[in-house]
Design a protein around this motif. Structure first.
Motif, PDB file in Angstrom:
ATOM      1  N   UNK A  91       4.188   4.150  10.998  1.00 48.23           N
ATOM      2  CA  UNK A  91       5.343   3.744  12.271  1.00 48.23           C
ATOM      3  C   UNK A  91       5.794   5.186  12.663  1.00 48.23           C
ATOM      4  N   UNK A  92       5.592   5.430  13.956  1.00 43.77           N
ATOM      5  CA  UNK A  92       5.911   6.551  14.332  1.00 43.77           C
ATOM      6  C   UNK A  92       5.533   7.675  13.718  1.00 43.77           C
ATOM      7  N   UNK A  93       6.602   8.430  12.923  1.00 46.62           N
ATOM      8  CA  UNK A  93       6.370   9.530  12.029  1.00 46.62           C
ATOM      9  C   UNK A  93       6.454   8.975  10.528  1.00 46.62           C
ATOM     10  N   UNK A  94       6.805   8.076  10.180  1.00 47.42           N
ATOM     11  CA  UNK A  94       6.897   7.550   8.819  1.00 47.42           C
ATOM     12  C   UNK A  94       5.451   6.671   8.562  1.00 47.42           C
ATOM     13  N   UNK A  95       5.345   7.054   7.217  1.00 47.50           N
ATOM     14  CA  UNK A  95       4.326   6.470   6.452  1.00 47.50           C
ATOM     15  C   UNK A  95       4.765   5.531   5.231  1.00 47.50           C
ATOM     16  N   UNK A  96       4.307   4.368   5.171  1.00 48.37           N
ATOM     17  CA  UNK A  96       4.893   3.510   3.967  1.00 48.37           C
ATOM     18  C   UNK A  96       3.579   2.805   3.242  1.00 48.37           C
ATOM     19  N   UNK A  97       3.740   3.271   1.808  1.00 45.69           N
ATOM     20  CA  UNK A  97       2.650   2.864   1.069  1.00 45.69           C
ATOM     21  C   UNK A  97       2.711   1.259   0.879  1.00 45.69           C
ATOM     22  N   UNK A  98       1.830   0.988   0.031  1.00 47.95           N
ATOM     23  CA  UNK A  98       1.541  -0.710  -0.292  1.00 47.95           C
ATOM     24  C   UNK A  98       2.548  -0.901  -1.315  1.00 47.95           C
ATOM     25  N   UNK A 110       0.026  -8.881  -2.540  1.00 47.59           N
ATOM     26  CA  UNK A 110       0.435  -8.173  -3.740  1.00 47.59           C
ATOM     27  C   UNK A 110      -0.632  -7.820  -4.415  1.00 47.59           C
ATOM     28  N   UNK A 111      -1.747  -8.348  -4.473  1.00 52.08           N
ATOM     29  CA  UNK A 111      -3.093  -8.034  -5.361  1.00 52.08           C
ATOM     30  C   UNK A 111      -3.376  -6.681  -4.846  1.00 52.08           C
ATOM     31  N   UNK A 112      -3.336  -6.465  -3.542  1.00 51.81           N
ATOM     32  CA  UNK A 112      -3.696  -5.183  -2.851  1.00 51.81           C
ATOM     33  C   UNK A 112      -2.663  -4.153  -3.347  1.00 51.81           C
ATOM     34  N   UNK A 113      -1.442  -4.381  -3.429  1.00 55.25           N
ATOM     35  CA  UNK A 113      -0.212  -3.522  -3.697  1.00 55.25           C
ATOM     36  C   UNK A 113      -0.343  -3.147  -5.243  1.00 55.25           C
ATOM     37  N   UNK A 114      -0.876  -4.056  -5.938  1.00 50.44           N
ATOM     38  CA  UNK A 114      -0.874  -3.735  -7.321  1.00 50.44           C
ATOM     39  C   UNK A 114      -2.038  -2.703  -7.612  1.00 50.44           C
ATOM     40  N   UNK A 115      -3.170  -3.014  -6.915  1.00 47.60           N
ATOM     41  CA  UNK A 115      -4.692  -2.161  -7.080  1.00 47.60           C
ATOM     42  C   UNK A 115      -4.260  -0.741  -6.434  1.00 47.60           C
ATOM     43  N   UNK A 116      -3.605  -0.489  -5.444  1.00 49.32           N
ATOM     44  CA  UNK A 116      -3.237   0.777  -4.585  1.00 49.32           C
ATOM     45  C   UNK A 116      -2.034   0.982  -4.370  1.00 49.32           C
ATOM     46  N   UNK A 117      -0.929   1.027  -5.319  1.00 49.87           N
ATOM     47  CA  UNK A 117       0.413   1.111  -4.624  1.00 49.87           C
ATOM     48  C   UNK A 117       0.713   2.251  -3.835  1.00 49.87           C
ATOM     49  N   UNK A 118       0.154   3.560  -4.078  1.00 51.70           N
ATOM     50  CA  UNK A 118       0.336   4.794  -3.539  1.00 51.70           C
ATOM     51  C   UNK A 118      -0.727   4.805  -2.129  1.00 51.70           C
ATOM     52  N   UNK A 119      -1.397   4.004  -1.961  1.00 49.00           N
ATOM     53  CA  UNK A 119      -2.023   4.116  -0.404  1.00 49.00           C
ATOM     54  C   UNK A 119      -1.355   3.830   0.557  1.00 49.00           C
TER      55      UNK A 119
END
Length: 448
Positions: free
Chosen positions: A314-321, A300-309
């Motif tokens: 997964x295959x052709x899909x990318x999911x941000x933090x 959660x701390x990483x997701x808060x620091x860099x939510x858009x990274x």
């Protein structure tokens, strides 16, 4: 004493089957289309005028005990010391970006011919040819060394082939080098003789000159103590990298006499001194606050620091933090509504992919403990694991529910229940679990 004339070898070479060598090299290099990559900052272009003259050279001298251990191991398994040196060089190239299929140049003495007196013949018989080694990471070391030896021996009948012809028979693009690194395993006994004083009143001046045109050149020679040397073109590699590769080559070589049942992937790049130093550095840099945090809190701390990274591809899909965290929060809230909290076990039976990672994070965020089940295991196996684990909820796709022979438990399907889960708040739920609470329970093969 009189020696056989060089022309005897030339006559023998004229009678050799050029077509046979052509087929051998084509088969050996089949499928190899680009030179084995090196960790270089810049690449030389063919014909750029560089002769590799400005080179950084790093050397290492093994101890007598280290050399003796290598010689004894080689003798015990019918190898030469040169086979071990070549295998370690191949492993080095593989670890530094070459992958599990590497090609490098090797110098061959070319004195294993039936020509009488060839061993003492005066003349330049030496030749450079490509050596291809499959560095299979899962292969036991001893089996892999036998394969390296077999590849080395197979070249012998064709080692007189000109490198220019070999390159033409390969699938390498014209104008590209067949290899940018090479290895010389040298016999320095002749050099030792050359620099031995010739007696009183005699004067002899000897200079040993060598220059490698490849980006990276390794060399090995010695008697009681093996001498390793790595030189690199400073136009492409810096001194620090070349020194690092020498140390890693030495470590890989010295690790070969260890447990022969080990996999090639388990050969270490770090010696004990380097490993200890890194562990000390790592231990000293750990944040004391982090030791009491739960895994999902660190995420959660990483997701808060860099939510858009990007957190996941997964295959052709990318999911941000941020998105991954939000999806896990929604599923975690749904799990809490079903009674999940500290010490409550939730079985997860999903294949690899985003839903699996979301489920693991969600269980932790809800405060529970996850129990991973392999969807490819037989239904009876999954059923017994589900029962023994005491899991009260199963996260699983509906298609595999009918195969489940386990007890009646609450089931959640990430696809079928997507609307219900998506209706939950995307913010983090209140988690009552602490660092001492159960995080997961996993089944092993039974050996532990």
């Amino acid at each position: 004493a009189p020696v056989a004339p060089f022309r005897d070898l030339l006559r023998w070479l004229e009678k050799q089957d050029a077509e046979g060598s052509k087929h051998f090299w084509r088969d050996l290099l089949q499928g190899f289309t680009t030179p084995t990559p090196l960790p270089v900052s810049t690449h030389r272009s063919p014909g750029d005028g560089s002769d590799g003259g400005d080179r950084a050279i790093h050397e290492a001298l093994l101890s007598e005990d280290e050399t003796s251990a290598l010689v004894a191991f080689a003798a015990a398994h019918n190898f030469t010391l040169g086979t071990l040196v070549e295998a370690a060089w191949a492993a080095l190239l593989g670890r530094y970006g070459g992958g599990d299929d590497v090609v490098f140049g090797v110098t061959r003495a070319c004195r294993h011919t039936p020509v009488p007196g060839v061993a003492s013949m005066i003349g330049l018989l030496i030749n450079t040819v490509p050596m291809r080694v499959r560095v299979d990471p899962d292969r036991p070391v001893l089996e892999w060394l036998r394969e390296v030896r077999a590849a080395k021996v197979a070249i012998r009948p064709h080692e007189h082939s000109a490198l220019k012809l070999i390159q033409g028979w390969s699938e390498i693009e014209r104008g590209s080098p067949l290899f940018e690194s090479m290895l010389n395993i040298e016999d320095r006994s002749n050099s030792d003789v050359a620099i031995t004083p010739a007696g009183s009143g005699a004067h002899r001046e000897v200079q040993l000159l060598e220059r490698g045109h490849e980006v990276l050149v390794g060399a090995a020679h010695g008697g009681k103590r093996l001498h390793l040397k790595v030189s690199g073109d400073r136009a492409c590699m810096n001194d620090e990298l070349i020194g690092r590769m020498l140390r890693d080559w030495r470590t890989l070589l010295l690790s070969l006499p260890g447990d022969p049942a080990r996999r090639v992937a388990d050969l270490p790049l770090l010696d004990e001194r380097e490993r200890a130093a890194l562990l000390r550095a790592a231990t000293g840099s750990v944040d004391a606050k982090a030791t009491s945090a739960c895994l999902h809190q660190l995420f959660e701390a990483q997701a808060s620091r860099a939510p858009d990274r990007i957190a996941l591809y997964v295959e052709e899909e990318s999911i941000s933090y941020g998105e991954l965290d939000a999806r896990a929060n929604q599923l975690a809230r749904h799990l809490q509504r079903l009674g999940v909290g500290p010490e409550v076990r939730v079985a997860i039976c999903l294949g690899r992919g985003a839903p699996l990672l979301v489920a693991v994070l969600a269980v932790l965020k809800a405060g529970g403990a996850y129990v991973p089940l392999n969807p490819e295991d037989p239904p009876a196996r999954r059923g017994s694991m589900l029962a023994e684990s005491g899991a009260s909820i199963l996260i699983c796709r509906r298609a595999s529910w009918e195969e489940s022979m386990g007890p009646e438990v609450l089931r959640i399907d990430p696809e079928a229940d997507a609307a219900t889960i998506a209706a939950q708040c995307r913010g983090a739920p209140r988690c009552l679990a602490a660092a001492h609470n159960l995080a997961y329970a996993i089944y092993t093969s039974g050996s532990t």
